[in-house]
Write a protein that holds these residues in place. Structure first.
Motif, PDB file in Angstrom:
ATOM      1  N   GLU A 222       0.945  -1.228  -0.043  1.00 18.29           N
ATOM      2  CA  GLU A 222      -0.022   0.038   0.041  1.00 18.29           C
ATOM      3  C   GLU A 222       0.960   1.333   0.079  1.00 18.29           C
ATOM      4  O   GLU A 222       0.466   2.331  -0.332  1.00 18.29           O
ATOM      5  N   SER A 223       2.279   1.250   0.273  1.00 18.02           N
ATOM      6  CA  SER A 223       3.130   2.272   0.381  1.00 18.02           C
ATOM      7  C   SER A 223       3.047   2.875  -1.104  1.00 18.02           C
ATOM      8  O   SER A 223       3.607   3.914  -1.103  1.00 18.02           O
ATOM      9  N   LEU A 224       3.223   2.020  -2.044  1.00 18.08           N
ATOM     10  CA  LEU A 224       3.070   2.480  -3.303  1.00 18.08           C
ATOM     11  C   LEU A 224       2.073   3.799  -3.802  1.00 18.08           C
ATOM     12  O   LEU A 224       2.549   4.449  -4.640  1.00 18.08           O
ATOM     13  N   LYS A 225       1.172   3.604  -3.110  1.00 18.81           N
ATOM     14  CA  LYS A 225       0.202   4.425  -3.248  1.00 18.81           C
ATOM     15  C   LYS A 225       0.510   6.210  -2.762  1.00 18.81           C
ATOM     16  O   LYS A 225      -0.079   7.045  -3.381  1.00 18.81           O
ATOM     17  N   LYS A 226       1.176   5.981  -1.772  1.00 21.59           N
ATOM     18  CA  LYS A 226       1.793   7.376  -1.423  1.00 21.59           C
ATOM     19  C   LYS A 226       3.045   7.757  -2.074  1.00 21.59           C
ATOM     20  O   LYS A 226       3.376   8.981  -1.883  1.00 21.59           O
ATOM     21  N   MET A 227       3.677   7.264  -3.128  1.00 17.18           N
ATOM     22  CA  MET A 227       4.839   7.363  -3.691  1.00 17.18           C
ATOM     23  C   MET A 227       4.199   8.256  -4.845  1.00 17.18           C
ATOM     24  O   MET A 227       3.001   8.157  -5.489  1.00 17.18           O
ATOM     25  N   PRO A 228       5.121   9.132  -5.655  1.00 21.59           N
ATOM     26  CA  PRO A 228       4.802   9.714  -6.976  1.00 21.59           C
ATOM     27  C   PRO A 228       4.607   8.490  -8.222  1.00 21.59           C
ATOM     28  O   PRO A 228       5.147   7.556  -7.767  1.00 21.59           O
ATOM     29  N   LEU A 229       3.638   8.885  -8.955  1.00 16.76           N
ATOM     30  CA  LEU A 229       3.294   7.750  -9.897  1.00 16.76           C
ATOM     31  C   LEU A 229       4.478   6.999 -10.633  1.00 16.76           C
ATOM     32  O   LEU A 229       4.639   5.892 -10.735  1.00 16.76           O
ATOM     33  N   GLY A 230       5.592   7.978 -11.118  1.00 21.99           N
ATOM     34  CA  GLY A 230       6.775   7.355 -11.588  1.00 21.99           C
ATOM     35  C   GLY A 230       7.679   6.549 -10.864  1.00 21.99           C
ATOM     36  O   GLY A 230       8.089   5.502 -11.346  1.00 21.99           O
ATOM     37  N   GLN A 231       7.718   7.065  -9.385  1.00 23.74           N
ATOM     38  CA  GLN A 231       8.665   6.269  -8.737  1.00 23.74           C
ATOM     39  C   GLN A 231       7.991   5.014  -8.296  1.00 23.74           C
ATOM     40  O   GLN A 231       8.650   3.732  -8.262  1.00 23.74           O
ATOM     41  N   ALA A 232       6.608   4.968  -8.190  1.00 22.21           N
ATOM     42  CA  ALA A 232       6.073   3.730  -7.912  1.00 22.21           C
ATOM     43  C   ALA A 232       5.968   2.726  -8.930  1.00 22.21           C
ATOM     44  O   ALA A 232       6.114   1.572  -8.714  1.00 22.21           O
ATOM     45  N   GLN A 233       6.048   3.233 -10.218  1.00 20.19           N
ATOM     46  CA  GLN A 233       5.920   2.303 -11.601  1.00 20.19           C
ATOM     47  C   GLN A 233       7.343   1.729 -11.539  1.00 20.19           C
ATOM     48  O   GLN A 233       7.650   0.562 -11.762  1.00 20.19           O
ATOM     49  N   GLN A 234       8.477   2.537 -11.044  1.00 23.19           N
ATOM     50  CA  GLN A 234       9.803   2.105 -11.378  1.00 23.19           C
ATOM     51  C   GLN A 234       9.923   0.859 -10.280  1.00 23.19           C
ATOM     52  O   GLN A 234      10.648   0.006 -10.498  1.00 23.19           O
ATOM     53  N   LYS A 235       9.588   1.033  -9.348  1.00 23.31           N
ATOM     54  CA  LYS A 235       9.752   0.021  -8.140  1.00 23.31           C
ATOM     55  C   LYS A 235       8.698  -1.305  -8.460  1.00 23.31           C
ATOM     56  O   LYS A 235       9.440  -2.240  -8.243  1.00 23.31           O
ATOM     57  N   LEU A 236       7.689  -1.181  -8.963  1.00 23.28           N
ATOM     58  CA  LEU A 236       6.832  -2.276  -9.438  1.00 23.28           C
ATOM     59  C   LEU A 236       7.736  -2.969 -10.677  1.00 23.28           C
ATOM     60  O   LEU A 236       7.625  -4.197 -10.607  1.00 23.28           O
TER      61      LEU A 236
END
Length: 336
Positions: free
Chosen positions: A108-122
């Protein structure tokens, strides 16, 4: 094809699909569950993906049990999908990566990240395909992305909206610009239903009629009779994940210790000292078992007299000998 024509054709595709299919809304789920559902949905109809996801949720105690299960076991539960082994492998790898990163099953922490950063982590997660990344971006992260699986890329190729290079790159230029964000979920679900029908029966006359309604010039690009885009795969064994250098050293040292202990045990064992071949020893043991053993001779009866005679001393006992000599002496004496 020019950008304007591409955009117009995409909008026409949207209008035609609305006449033939019903859109599917995205239910509320945690981010991890959206990711696992995307693994089931790729190249599969919504109905089959719903059944496969429900089977995973009910057939196993929790996500940790799914993580430690084999790909073959998971594929048997997800047998209703076109590619159960591939979907099972992606689910297992996603859960394994998430657990190793967080020691839990919560992203759920991905939702708090900027979209680009969350996509890179995924993108760094094992088992996350471009389709799953786009689905989670749309369903959980609030971004605008159209999930493209193999079936939908083939649809865009048939319609003339994607070249072979673009299909290989897993992208359709101008797609997100032609479809606004507020219609992204609707278009994605409609297009996915069309793609699932193409995967299931590429040579269906009704499907060809629908594609020709969208792009009348795609007749030469329609799948031929008997063509199959996806062949159901058999459940395969789990692939061993690459070990780190320290883990490899630990395994090598343990193997070396076991080998030394085994050689020491062989040196102490009596069989290792024997130079006779093992096969010869086995034959010799078999012959000994088959050959009749010699019967023991019965004990001979003991003669008490002979035994007593042998056991008696050769000289007389000292008591009787003294009495006998005294009486003899008295007999020889003369009277007074």
């Amino acid at each position: 094809m020019a950008t304007v024509n591409r955009s117009a054709l995409i909008n026409k595709m949207h209008k035609v699909l609305k006449k033939h299919y019903e859109p599917t809304l995205i239910p509320e789920r945690p981010a991890l569950e959206h990711l696992l559902y995307a693994c089931c949905l790729e190249n599969a109809p919504y109905e089959a993906a719903d059944k496969a996801y429900a089977a995973l949720s009910t057939a196993f105690f929790d996500w940790n049990e799914v993580r430690v299960s084999t790909v073959k076991e998971l594929a048997e539960v997800m047998h209703m999908l076109p590619e159960p082994a591939t979907a099972a492998s992606n689910v297992k790898h996603v859960l394994q990566t998430v657990f190793e990163a967080t020691y839990s099953f919560d992203v759920e922490s991905l939702k708090k990240m900027p979209l680009g950063q969350a996509q890179q982590k995924l993108q760094k997660y094992d088992g996350v395909t471009p389709f799953a990344l786009a689905y989670v971006t749309q369903a959980a992260l609030g971004g605008h992305a159209i999930p493209l699986d193999r079936g939908l890329l083939e649809v865009f190729g048939i319609l003339g909206l994607a070249t072979e290079q673009e299909k290989t790159a897993h992208a359709v230029p101008g797609l997100e610009r032609a479809i606004p964000k507020n219609k992204g979920v609707e278009f994605a679900s409609l297009a996915h239903r069309l793609a699932a029908d193409l995967v299931h029966s590429p040579s269906s006359p009704n499907l060809h009629k629908l594609l020709l309604e969208i792009a009348p010039d795609c007749k030469d690009r329609l799948p031929k009779r008997g063509a199959k885009l996806i062949r159901p795969s058999e459940p395969s064994a789990d692939k061993e994940r690459p070990q780190s250098a320290e883990a490899a050293k630990t395994v090598d040292s343990s193997k070396a210790a076991k080998g030394a202990a085994g050689s020491a045990a062989e040196a102490k064992s009596p069989e290792s000292k024997s130079t006779e071949p093992k096969s010869a020893r086995i034959k010799a043991q078999a012959v000994d078992k088959k050959s009749p053993s010699k019967k023991e001779e019965p004990a001979r009866p003991v003669d008490e007299k002979s035994s007593a005679h042998k056991a008696a001393p050769s000289k007389p006992a000292p008591g009787p000998a003294k009495k006998k000599s005294t009486a003899a002496g008295l007999a020889k004496r003369k009277p007074r």
